[in-house]
Design a protein around this motif. Structure first.
Motif, mmCIF file in Angstrom:
data_model
loop_
_atom_site.group_PDB
_atom_site.id
_atom_site.type_symbol
_atom_site.label_atom_id
_atom_site.label_comp_id
_atom_site.label_asym_id
_atom_site.label_seq_id
_atom_site.Cartn_x
_atom_site.Cartn_y
_atom_site.Cartn_z
ATOM 1 N N ARG A 141 0.836 -1.190 0.000
ATOM 2 C CA ARG A 141 0.000 0.000 0.000
ATOM 3 C C ARG A 141 0.882 1.255 0.000
ATOM 4 O O ARG A 141 1.932 1.289 0.651
ATOM 5 C CB ARG A 141 -0.908 0.013 1.251
ATOM 6 N N THR A 142 0.436 2.257 -0.748
ATOM 7 C CA THR A 142 1.119 3.552 -0.757
ATOM 8 C C THR A 142 0.375 4.472 0.198
ATOM 9 O O THR A 142 -0.794 4.794 -0.019
ATOM 10 C CB THR A 142 1.141 4.163 -2.171
ATOM 11 N N ILE A 143 1.048 4.868 1.268
ATOM 12 C CA ILE A 143 0.404 5.631 2.338
ATOM 13 C C ILE A 143 1.189 6.905 2.606
ATOM 14 O O ILE A 143 2.420 6.874 2.728
ATOM 15 C CB ILE A 143 0.307 4.793 3.636
ATOM 16 N N ILE A 144 0.478 8.002 2.712
ATOM 17 C CA ILE A 144 1.084 9.267 3.105
ATOM 18 C C ILE A 144 0.835 9.471 4.598
ATOM 19 O O ILE A 144 -0.316 9.445 5.056
ATOM 20 C CB ILE A 144 0.519 10.444 2.305
ATOM 21 N N ALA A 191 -2.027 3.483 10.243
ATOM 22 C CA ALA A 191 -3.109 3.402 9.260
ATOM 23 C C ALA A 191 -3.093 2.053 8.558
ATOM 24 O O ALA A 191 -4.147 1.437 8.330
ATOM 25 C CB ALA A 191 -2.984 4.535 8.241
ATOM 26 N N ASN A 192 -1.909 1.585 8.218
ATOM 27 C CA ASN A 192 -1.780 0.273 7.591
ATOM 28 C C ASN A 192 -2.316 -0.820 8.512
ATOM 29 O O ASN A 192 -3.016 -1.747 8.075
ATOM 30 C CB ASN A 192 -0.313 -0.001 7.257
ATOM 31 N N ILE A 223 -8.548 11.456 -1.313
ATOM 32 C CA ILE A 223 -7.893 10.233 -0.839
ATOM 33 C C ILE A 223 -8.515 9.801 0.490
ATOM 34 O O ILE A 223 -8.748 10.641 1.380
ATOM 35 C CB ILE A 223 -6.380 10.461 -0.660
ATOM 36 N N ILE A 224 -8.773 8.501 0.638
ATOM 37 C CA ILE A 224 -9.279 7.976 1.912
ATOM 38 C C ILE A 224 -8.311 8.343 3.027
ATOM 39 O O ILE A 224 -7.095 8.141 2.911
ATOM 40 C CB ILE A 224 -9.459 6.448 1.845
ATOM 41 N N THR A 225 -8.837 8.882 4.113
ATOM 42 C CA THR A 225 -8.012 9.424 5.195
ATOM 43 C C THR A 225 -8.344 8.764 6.523
ATOM 44 O O THR A 225 -9.517 8.600 6.863
ATOM 45 C CB THR A 225 -8.210 10.942 5.307
ATOM 46 N N ASP A 233 -2.980 5.290 -1.732
ATOM 47 C CA ASP A 233 -4.066 4.492 -1.164
ATOM 48 C C ASP A 233 -4.712 5.153 0.052
ATOM 49 O O ASP A 233 -5.945 5.183 0.172
ATOM 50 C CB ASP A 233 -3.543 3.100 -0.757
ATOM 51 N N LEU A 234 -3.894 5.674 0.937
ATOM 52 C CA LEU A 234 -4.405 6.200 2.199
ATOM 53 C C LEU A 234 -3.586 7.401 2.653
ATOM 54 O O LEU A 234 -2.399 7.512 2.339
ATOM 55 C CB LEU A 234 -4.327 5.133 3.310
ATOM 56 N N ILE A 235 -4.236 8.260 3.424
ATOM 57 C CA ILE A 235 -3.548 9.306 4.186
ATOM 58 C C ILE A 235 -3.702 8.966 5.664
ATOM 59 O O ILE A 235 -4.792 8.579 6.116
ATOM 60 C CB ILE A 235 -4.147 10.702 3.912
#
Length: 398
Positions: free
Chosen positions: A17-20, A369-370, A150-152, A109-111
């Motif tokens: 997953r790419t997460i900020i 978040a992950n 983006i889903i947060t 994918d997510l923030i």
């Protein structure tokens, strides 16, 4: 909503997953934005930082936050207005970073947003009968999600409190997942505004993990640098290196009630602030103390209380390596003062483990978040301060 839930389910089942991750600390210098590739979950989590940038706050934003930051009496309208405003602002900062990095929102994918802490009130601190631990972070997740598309996940600390924790330190979870290593006893020391550390046993037994705040990291140093030098922090420890530690003032501030409270514990600028030090200066009749001497004394205060807490938490018969992160690692005077009192334990920059110290906290929220989306919930035993819990409220874009 159904489409968004299905998308979240697909994200949860991806191999990577790419997460900020976002972090804005008590120093109020800006927003740390880190882009991570995260795979696995729990102790099998792997993380690679692909991009990192700190977007500075301008003076208007800093002044607006300070009006409500760590104060018991505030204008509620200012709080109400800032909550969505910070959410939108952080979203715009993410969009700016994505543009500079050549990325599109659909590639994220997510923030994971920590938000901006404005008040921290653990029960050990407020001691008001009938009320439990509490903390408040602003920067609304819904506004972030809508601004970025983006889903947060946000507001991580509330679940920790709901199951009996103090809402901090939360770094313990990511510290364990990312930095624990078989056969190596490690101490992950973060020196932001408030300092905290995680003890990671070389046995890799989750129930053996310990975490706590120690007291001030940079918050008092920064407060006095702003007041005395009109500078945001003590760059390279320059002011402290020119001063002389005042033993009288140091002894008085080390008697603060926080240091007698049992582990684990948390604190914040609500306790350790300009007025706290000014009261001690008046008590000691040291009103002519030079500004460099004040900074030198406050730097030693941070070092001493960090070291005292570490010594109480570890087994003195075991070897440990200490890995520092946060703004404190850039202060050689602070780092040297810690190393001098722990001569048998190497004090290193976290960078040697593959994650820059400045990016660490934002990256750890990406890990949280992950875990919320793809994890099974690691069991950390029944030790106070480390409950088994997944954290983060989910906000979908419009």
């Amino acid at each position: 909503m159904k489409n968004q839930i299905e998308k979240l389910y697909q994200i949860a089942n991806k191999a990577e997953r790419t997460i900020i991750g976002l972090m804005s600390g008590t120093s109020l210098d800006g927003l740390d934005v880190v882009c991570c590739q995260v795979s696995g979950s729990g102790a099998q989590t792997t993380l690679k930082v692909t991009h990192f940038h700190t977007v500075p706050y301008d003076d208007i934003i800093k002044d607006s936050i300070r009006k409500i930051f760590a104060k018991r009496q505030i204008d509620q309208q200012e709080l109400c207005l800032l909550h969505p405003y910070i959410g939108v602002l952080h979203g715009q900062m993410i969009n700016q970073c994505l543009s500079e990095w050549g990325l599109q929102p659909h590639q994220i994918d997510l923030i994971a947003s920590h938000g901006q802490t404005v008040y921290h009130a653990p029960k050990k601190q407020h001691q008001i009968e009938g009320y439990a631990n509490a903390t408040l972070q602003i920067g609304d997740g819904d506004h972030l999600a809508v601004t970025t598309g983006i889903i947060t996940l946000s507001d991580f600390r509330q679940k920790h409190i709901a199951v009996g924790g103090e809402g901090a330190p939360l770094a313990v979870y990511g510290d364990y997942y990312l930095f624990a290593e078989k056969g190596h006893n490690r101490i992950l020391l973060n020196m932001g505004g408030i300092a905290n550390f995680t003890v990671l046993p070389g046995s890799l037994e989750a129930e053996g993990i310990f975490t706590t705040d120690t007291g001030p990291g940079n918050t008092l140093i920064d407060a006095y640098m702003r007041r005395l030098f009109r500078l945001p922090y003590d760059d390279n420890g320059a002011a402290a290196s020119k001063g002389v530690i005042n033993a009288t003032l140091l002894n008085i501030i080390k008697k603060a009630p926080f240091f007698d409270k049992p582990f684990p514990k948390t604190t914040g600028p609500e306790v350790f602030n300009f007025d706290f030090v000014e009261s001690a200066i008046q008590q000691a009749r040291l009103t002519t103390l030079s500004r460099n001497d004040i900074i030198a004394t406050l730097t030693q205060f941070s070092a001493d209380t960090i070291v005292d807490a570490i010594k109480k938490a570890i087994d003195p018969t075991q070897p440990y390596t200490i890995y520092g992160s946060g703004g404190g690692v850039h202060n050689p005077v602070l780092m040297a003062a810690i190393q001098a009192q722990l001569p048998n334990y190497p004090v290193l920059n976290l960078e040697v483990l593959g994650v820059t110290g400045d990016a660490k906290e934002a990256a750890l929220f990406a890990v949280l978040a992950n875990e919320a989306v793809a994890g099974d919930g690691e069991h950390f035993g029944f030790r106070e301060g480390v409950p088994r819990v997944t954290m983060g409220k989910i906000s979908f874009p419009a």
